[in-house]
Design an enzyme around this catalytic site. Sequence first.
Site, PDB file in Angstrom:
ATOM      1  N   GLU A   1      35.099  38.463  34.494  1.00 50.45           N
ATOM      2  CA  GLU A   1      36.031  39.379  33.822  1.00 50.45           C
ATOM      3  C   GLU A   1      36.935  38.585  32.861  1.00 50.45           C
ATOM      4  OE1 GLU A   1      38.569  41.157  36.755  1.00 50.45           O
ATOM      5  OE2 GLU A   1      39.251  42.782  35.431  1.00 50.45           O
TER       6      GLU A   1
ATOM      7  N   LYS B   1      36.387  49.128  32.144  1.00 50.73           N
ATOM      8  CA  LYS B   1      36.643  49.217  33.583  1.00 50.73           C
ATOM      9  C   LYS B   1      37.182  50.606  33.904  1.00 50.73           C
ATOM     10  CE  LYS B   1      39.142  46.196  36.923  1.00 50.73           C
ATOM     11  NZ  LYS B   1      39.914  44.915  36.922  1.00 50.73           N
TER      12      LYS B   1
ATOM     13  N   CYS C   1      35.116  44.106  38.241  1.00 48.71           N
ATOM     14  CA  CYS C   1      35.947  43.826  39.427  1.00 48.71           C
ATOM     15  C   CYS C   1      36.252  45.072  40.288  1.00 48.71           C
ATOM     16  CB  CYS C   1      37.220  43.102  38.984  1.00 48.71           C
ATOM     17  SG  CYS C   1      37.939  42.062  40.301  1.00 48.71           S
TER      18      CYS C   1
END
Lengths: 544, 544
Positions: free
Chosen positions: A41, A112, A150
Amino acid sequence: MRLAIAQINPTIGALEANRKLIEQAVDNAVEASADLVVLPEMALTGYPPMDLLERDGFVRDQVRELETLAKASKRVAIALGAVLPLPAGRPKQLSNAAVLLAGGERLAAQPKTLLPSYDVFDEKRYFTPAEKREVVRLPGHETLLGLSVCEDTWVEVLPYVDNPVEDLARAGAGLVLNLSASPWHLSKASARRGMLARLAAQHGVPIAFVNQVGGNDELVFDGASFVVDPQGRIHAQLPMFEPGFAVVDLPLDAPVDVPDPEPVSQLEGALVLGIRDYFAKQGLPPGAVVGLSGGIDSAVTAHLAVEALGAERVLGIAMPGPFSSEHSLADALSVGRNLGIETRVVDINPLYDAYREIFGSLFGEREDYGLTQQNIQSRIRGAILMAVSNEEGRLVLATGNKSELSLGYCTLYGDTVGGIGVLGDVYKRDVYALARYANRAEERIPANTLAKPPSAELAHDQIDSNDLPAYDILDAVLEQAIEGGVGAAGIELPDGCSRDRADWIVQRLDRNEYKRRQTPLVLRTSPKAFGTGRRLPIVHRYQG
Amino acid sequence: MRLAIAQINPTIGALEANRKLIEQAVDNAVEASADLVVLPEMALTGYPPMDLLERDGFVRDQVRELETLAKASKRVAIALGAVLPLPAGRPKQLSNAAVLLAGGERLAAQPKTLLPSYDVFDEKRYFTPAEKREVVRLPGHETLLGLSVCEDTWVEVLPYVDNPVEDLARAGAGLVLNLSASPWHLSKASARRGMLARLAAQHGVPIAFVNQVGGNDELVFDGASFVVDPQGRIHAQLPMFEPGFAVVDLPLDAPVDVPDPEPVSQLEGALVLGIRDYFAKQGLPPGAVVGLSGGIDSAVTAHLAVEALGAERVLGIAMPGPFSSEHSLADALSVGRNLGIETRVVDINPLYDAYREIFGSLFGEREDYGLTQQNIQSRIRGAILMAVSNEEGRLVLATGNKSELSLGYCTLYGDTVGGIGVLGDVYKRDVYALARYANRAEERIPANTLAKPPSAELAHDQIDSNDLPAYDILDAVLEQAIEGGVGAAGIELPDGCSRDRADWIVQRLDRNEYKRRQTPLVLRTSPKAFGTGRRLPIVHRYQG
C-alpha cells in the site's frame, strides 16, 4: 501465471528513492520471469504520510513518480499502492488506491473501500472510499485479478457493510491482491494469516498479501507477506522485520509451514527495527547515547540500541548520585562491558549540591526537599544526556517502560528525555523477558541487574515496590484499562489487588496524560500504545 | 414560541456537574417563560471527549445523566447534544445527536449527518452519520423544528453531498436548531455568523446557533451564540468567551447589530479563557509560575496569566545568567511590579559553572561549548521552574511563540517546559500586538521590553535577528507554509526574502517536528495550530 511479491521498506515522503526501491523489485521480478510483481500500500509515499497528503504538491509529486514508474511496467506488470487525486466534488479529493501498471501504462486503479479510522489510523481524514469494486484482466492471462488495499480484507474485525473480497470473488476474480501497510504488534502476524486464510477459503480465491516493512516513527511494520490458496494454505511466506521477495506459480501447489519467531524474539526484532529505521531514515550517523543506571530498563535499551546500530555507535553514560547504591555503578559498567560500548561516568553530586543551594534560597533551608530533590537528580541526568546530544550529535534513547509511563512514575524532562522511548510500550514483565532473551547465548544484561529489586534510587532505600503495587498486579490492571478500554469499575481484580488499589491505578493512569503528551514517541508493540492511537483529553473529570 | 439559548461551559467527562449546568439553564428558561431551551453539542460530556467515548461505561453513564435530565423537561422542553448508542451492526456504534426532551421524555433524536474529520476533528473515528433528517413538532406548538448539529450547517466549506438544513427546510421546518461545539480562531465568529446568515436566507428558515464556551485542553470555544432570521439578520447575540443566556420570541422581530470585539481583544480573551479553564477544570489552586526573562514573550505570558488567575496566583522567577544584559533583570522586575505579582530572583551562574566543569571532563576543557552551553542555560532555568512546580504545586507556563516553535528556536526541556504553551499559536508580530493592547490603560509590559531587539541572551551579544530572518519575513513565510499548507516551491516571497531563505524556513519547520511533539499543548488561536489539528511524521524526507 508467475507472481512476485516484494515487501519493501520505503521512507515517508522519499518519493524518488521509494520509486527506485520499487524498480529494484521490478528488476528482481524480471530476472525471475514473473508476470506480475506486487508491492505494498502507498509504496511511493510510504505509510503513513499523515498530513503531508494535504500539502500542496505532495500528491502531484507522487503521481509524477508513478508515471515514471509506469515505464518499468513494459518489462513486467506492477501492482502497487498509490494515492490518486479524485475529481473535485467530494469532501476528500484523494483515494488510497491499488494501481495496476502494465505495458508502460496505468491499466487499472481500484480505490480502497474500507478506510480504517480507529486506533492509529486516520484514513477518513484524507480519503474517499471506493463505491464499487471491479476485476481486471492482465493482458495475456486468463485469470481475472481483484485489487484490494489493506483494511478491505479486515471484515472480521468490524461490522463493515461492504465486503470487498466477496464482491471481487463474485465478479470472477481468480486472484485477489491485498496491498497492505499493516503495522505490527505482538500476535498480529499469526492473527492476520489466520484471518486471510479464512477469507480465502470462504470465497474460494487465493489472496496475495503484500505488506510494508520498516519503522516509521512509532509504527513498526513487520512485512511477513504471503500468498494463501483457496484451501487456506500458506505459500511464499516472507520474513518478519526485513525486506523480502519471492515468486510463486499459480495454481498454487507448494504450501509451506513456517512458524513465526517466538513472541519475545518478535518483540526484540520489532524494537531493533524501530530504532534502526528512526536513525537511518533521518540520516543520524553519530548514533545513540543511553543513560545507564545499572537497572534493567536502561540495560535492555542499550542492548537493543547495540543490536540496531552496532556497539561502536552507542555510548553509555553512568551518572551516580547521592542515593545511588554501590552496585549501581558496577552494574552500569558491567552493561557497558558486556555490550562492548564506550561508557563514561559523570558524578552528579556537585550539581545536586548546587541545586540544593538554590532550593535553600527559594524554599528555605531544609534537610530534605522530598519530591523536588528526587526530580532534580533525574533532571540533572537528563540535561547531561542532552549536552552529550548537543555536543556529539547523538540521539538520546529514553528508557522508561510502559508500566512507569502509565502511572507517571518518571520525571518529565528527566528520565523521559530523548528522541524515542524504546520501551514505552513494553510492560515491566516484558522488559524482564527481553533481558532473559538477550542473555540466551551470553551475558548481556548483568545477572545482578536481573536479580535486584527495581529502584529509581532518588531517595534513601527507595525501591519501586514501596511506591507502586507489585509489577505483576500493576501490569494486570493496566492491561485491562489500556488495551482493554475497561473503566475503573470493570477491572477484574488480580490476586492481591483491592478495589481501591485498582481505582488508584486507573486514576493515576488518567491523571498522568499530561506527562505522556510530552514524552518521546514510543515504539508500538501492543494493540494500544501511548501515542497517536490513544487520544485522551489532558483535562477531564471522568472517573469511571 | 419563546426560545431560550444557553451557552454553557462544560468540563470534559464531568457528567453530573454538566447535567447540573444544564438544569440551571432550565431554571433560567422556566423563569423567562420560555417554551424551549437550546444547549450546545454534546452538552453532557463536553466537547471533545476524544477516546473517552471508547471507554467502557462512558456513554452508558452519560445516557444515565440524560435520563435524569429528561425529568426537567416537564418544566420546559430541552434541546441538547448527546452521544447515543446505536444498534450493533455498524462499524461505529455511536451517534452524535441533537436530542429533544419534552414532557419528561425523549421526544426525538436527530443524529449528526456531516461528521467533520479534518484539522482537530476526528468524528468519523467515533460516530455513524445520520441517514435521514426529520422534523419534529413540539407539543402545543405549530412550528416544526429541525434539529442539526454543528458541521451540519458547514456546507459552504467542503463539498458535502448532503445538505441537512436544505432537507429540514424542505420537510417544513419553521426553525432549525444548530447545536454546536465550534472552536474559536481569529475571525471565526464573524465568518460563522455570515455563513449561517446566508444559509438561513437561502432556505428561508431561522436558525438558532448555540455554541459551547470554554477552554478544553488546546481548544478555546468562544460561544458567541445567536439566532438568525430568514432575512439573515442576527438576534440575541451572546457574548464571546463567557457563558450566556438569552430568550427571543418567534417570529423574530428585533434584530441586533453587535460588533465583535477587535481581533487583538478576542485574542487576549481566548488566551485568558484557555489558561483559566486549564487551571479551573483540573482544580489547580496554587496557580502558575512564569520564568521572566525581561523579554516580551514572558512578559505577555505573565500578563495573560494574571488576567486569567489573578495576580496573587502568579509567581515570576527571574533567572539571570552569564550572558544576561543589565536591562534584562531590571525589565523582568518591572514586569513583576507592573503586574503586581511576587517575583523571585535566582542567579544561575553557580549551576552554569558546575555544568561547565562536567563538560570539561566529558568533552575536554574549552572556552566555549557553543550550542551545548547555550542550551544548558535554558535547561537550568527549566529545571528551576519545575522545582518550584514540584515544591509549591504551581503549573509552569511556557512562553515560546509560534515563530520560535516553528523553527525549533527554543531549547527542548529548557524554555519549552510547562503545562500550557500560552503563546505557541501566536506569531511574534501578534505577541507585540498583545503587548501594546495590554498597555492600553496603563503600562503592563515595560516600554523597554517592547522597544529592545528580541534576544535569547544565551551567548555574547546574541540577538534573534542574527540567528533568524526578521520576524516580518519569517512570519509571512510560516503563515503560508502552516496555515496555507503551501510547500517550499509555492511560497510567495515576501519583500527581502530570497528563495533560498524561504526554503531554509520550510525545511527547518519540518525538521523541528520532533521538538514540537514534546512541547506542552498550545492554545489554539489560528486555523492551523501545532497540536492535534496538524499531524505530521517526525521522520520524513519530503522536500516540497
